[in-house]
Design a protein around this motif. Sequence first.
Motif, PDB file in Angstrom:
ATOM      1  N   ALA A  10     -36.657  54.999 -17.918  1.00 56.63           N
ATOM      2  CA  ALA A  10     -37.016  53.420 -18.399  1.00 56.63           C
ATOM      3  C   ALA A  10     -36.764  53.070 -19.586  1.00 56.63           C
ATOM      4  O   ALA A  10     -36.934  51.843 -19.530  1.00 56.63           O
ATOM      5  CB  ALA A  10     -38.432  53.719 -18.139  1.00 56.63           C
ATOM      6  N   THR A  13     -33.096  52.254 -19.695  1.00 58.52           N
ATOM      7  CA  THR A  13     -32.638  50.869 -19.849  1.00 58.52           C
ATOM      8  C   THR A  13     -33.494  50.051 -20.690  1.00 58.52           C
ATOM      9  O   THR A  13     -32.534  49.474 -21.076  1.00 58.52           O
ATOM     10  CB  THR A  13     -32.780  50.964 -17.750  1.00 58.52           C
ATOM     11  OG1 THR A  13     -33.041  52.253 -17.188  1.00 58.52           O
ATOM     12  CG2 THR A  13     -32.734  49.617 -17.764  1.00 58.52           C
ATOM     13  N   MET A  14     -34.758  50.833 -21.651  1.00 58.20           N
ATOM     14  CA  MET A  14     -35.334  49.510 -22.121  1.00 58.20           C
ATOM     15  C   MET A  14     -34.392  48.658 -23.341  1.00 58.20           C
ATOM     16  O   MET A  14     -34.102  48.373 -23.772  1.00 58.20           O
ATOM     17  CB  MET A  14     -36.359  49.005 -22.260  1.00 58.20           C
ATOM     18  CG  MET A  14     -37.720  49.214 -20.847  1.00 58.20           C
ATOM     19  SD  MET A  14     -39.149  49.137 -20.863  1.00 58.20           S
ATOM     20  CE  MET A  14     -39.330  50.644 -20.816  1.00 58.20           C
ATOM     21  N   LYS A  17     -31.123  47.335 -23.287  1.00 58.58           N
ATOM     22  CA  LYS A  17     -31.414  46.173 -23.232  1.00 58.58           C
ATOM     23  C   LYS A  17     -31.851  45.937 -24.528  1.00 58.58           C
ATOM     24  O   LYS A  17     -30.791  44.643 -24.778  1.00 58.58           O
ATOM     25  CB  LYS A  17     -32.246  45.631 -22.399  1.00 58.58           C
ATOM     26  CG  LYS A  17     -32.087  46.035 -20.795  1.00 58.58           C
ATOM     27  CD  LYS A  17     -33.636  45.143 -20.040  1.00 58.58           C
ATOM     28  CE  LYS A  17     -32.910  45.395 -17.899  1.00 58.58           C
ATOM     29  NZ  LYS A  17     -32.196  45.314 -17.500  1.00 58.58           N
ATOM     30  N   GLU A  31     -42.250  44.157 -17.874  1.00 56.77           N
ATOM     31  CA  GLU A  31     -42.784  45.732 -16.958  1.00 56.77           C
ATOM     32  C   GLU A  31     -42.228  45.887 -15.366  1.00 56.77           C
ATOM     33  O   GLU A  31     -41.657  46.604 -15.644  1.00 56.77           O
ATOM     34  CB  GLU A  31     -43.895  45.943 -17.759  1.00 56.77           C
ATOM     35  CG  GLU A  31     -44.985  46.991 -17.744  1.00 56.77           C
ATOM     36  CD  GLU A  31     -46.237  47.221 -17.946  1.00 56.77           C
ATOM     37  OE1 GLU A  31     -46.623  47.842 -17.206  1.00 56.77           O
ATOM     38  OE2 GLU A  31     -46.687  46.536 -18.619  1.00 56.77           O
ATOM     39  N   THR A  33     -40.720  43.853 -14.112  1.00 59.14           N
ATOM     40  CA  THR A  33     -39.401  43.441 -13.439  1.00 59.14           C
ATOM     41  C   THR A  33     -38.613  45.550 -13.870  1.00 59.14           C
ATOM     42  O   THR A  33     -37.388  45.581 -12.596  1.00 59.14           O
ATOM     43  CB  THR A  33     -38.765  42.482 -14.530  1.00 59.14           C
ATOM     44  OG1 THR A  33     -39.118  41.626 -14.046  1.00 59.14           O
ATOM     45  CG2 THR A  33     -36.980  42.897 -14.054  1.00 59.14           C
ATOM     46  N   ILE A  34     -38.564  45.407 -14.602  1.00 57.69           N
ATOM     47  CA  ILE A  34     -38.196  46.976 -15.218  1.00 57.69           C
ATOM     48  C   ILE A  34     -38.588  48.114 -13.480  1.00 57.69           C
ATOM     49  O   ILE A  34     -37.801  48.836 -13.623  1.00 57.69           O
ATOM     50  CB  ILE A  34     -38.378  47.198 -16.784  1.00 57.69           C
ATOM     51  CG1 ILE A  34     -37.926  46.687 -17.623  1.00 57.69           C
ATOM     52  CG2 ILE A  34     -37.954  48.696 -16.614  1.00 57.69           C
ATOM     53  CD1 ILE A  34     -36.711  46.163 -17.647  1.00 57.69           C
ATOM     54  N   GLU A  37     -36.937  46.907 -10.931  1.00 57.26           N
ATOM     55  CA  GLU A  37     -35.328  47.247 -11.038  1.00 57.26           C
ATOM     56  C   GLU A  37     -34.604  48.490 -10.767  1.00 57.26           C
ATOM     57  O   GLU A  37     -34.223  49.163 -10.634  1.00 57.26           O
ATOM     58  CB  GLU A  37     -34.458  46.963 -12.258  1.00 57.26           C
ATOM     59  CG  GLU A  37     -33.341  47.158 -13.162  1.00 57.26           C
ATOM     60  CD  GLU A  37     -33.345  46.388 -13.880  1.00 57.26           C
ATOM     61  OE1 GLU A  37     -32.117  46.894 -14.795  1.00 57.26           O
ATOM     62  OE2 GLU A  37     -33.666  45.329 -14.692  1.00 57.26           O
ATOM     63  N   VAL A  45     -42.894  53.478 -16.468  1.00 56.62           N
ATOM     64  CA  VAL A  45     -42.408  52.363 -18.023  1.00 56.62           C
ATOM     65  C   VAL A  45     -43.722  51.760 -18.795  1.00 56.62           C
ATOM     66  O   VAL A  45     -43.004  52.400 -19.624  1.00 56.62           O
ATOM     67  CB  VAL A  45     -42.546  50.698 -16.506  1.00 56.62           C
ATOM     68  CG1 VAL A  45     -41.515  49.897 -17.843  1.00 56.62           C
ATOM     69  CG2 VAL A  45     -41.072  51.297 -15.865  1.00 56.62           C
TER      70      VAL A  45
END
Length: 213
Positions: A10, A13-14, A17, A31, A33-34, A37, A45
Amino acid sequence: MEKQSYEKKAYETMKEKILNGQLRTGDRVPENTIAKELGISRTPVRRALVMLETEGFLTIESNRGAFVCESKVTVGRFIEMLEMLEVLTIKTMDKIETKGISFEPQHLYRRLSVMEGHLKAGNSSGFVEEGWQTIFDFIAYMGNSYANNAVRKMGIDFLTKAPKEIILIPFHNGAYLIEQYMRMNELLRTKDFDKAETIVRELVNYFIIKTFR
């Protein structure tokens, strides 16, 4: 997958982005959506959000969520960073020379190899992050906690608070940057400190000029 692995995924990934511009300054981090995903719950997360806030990427507001931090690295601030890095790098070289500190060129070569891989792959965020880590590793030879903390803070500010056009300056000039790092590394290996310091000064001047083009 273990809980720590969920958090790491997590987090990565964030962070990606944010660095590649998918999440921009002021954006609320989605939050839910992550979590969907990645196929994980919201708990890892949320823990990853706290990690990103600690590093300066986000601000978390009660009952509102997490938001990408406002960009504060202007052209002027970027030039100040370059000049500070010049001073710290040359001071590190001086200490290596005067204190007879053992310099390990292979470590820097490995870092540069990773940077070159990111450059060829077009991975700008990976290239820039590895570049800052390379600088941090070298400044660590000075053995000065203030210098280490200053470089770490500059790196975080640059990656999280600089507009994309400034962040991409090192990447767009990546081949030249790696070439000069290679030259500097070889000069340090052969203990030609004066020429190594000259390369540092020329490199900083080069990027200052590029900043205004």
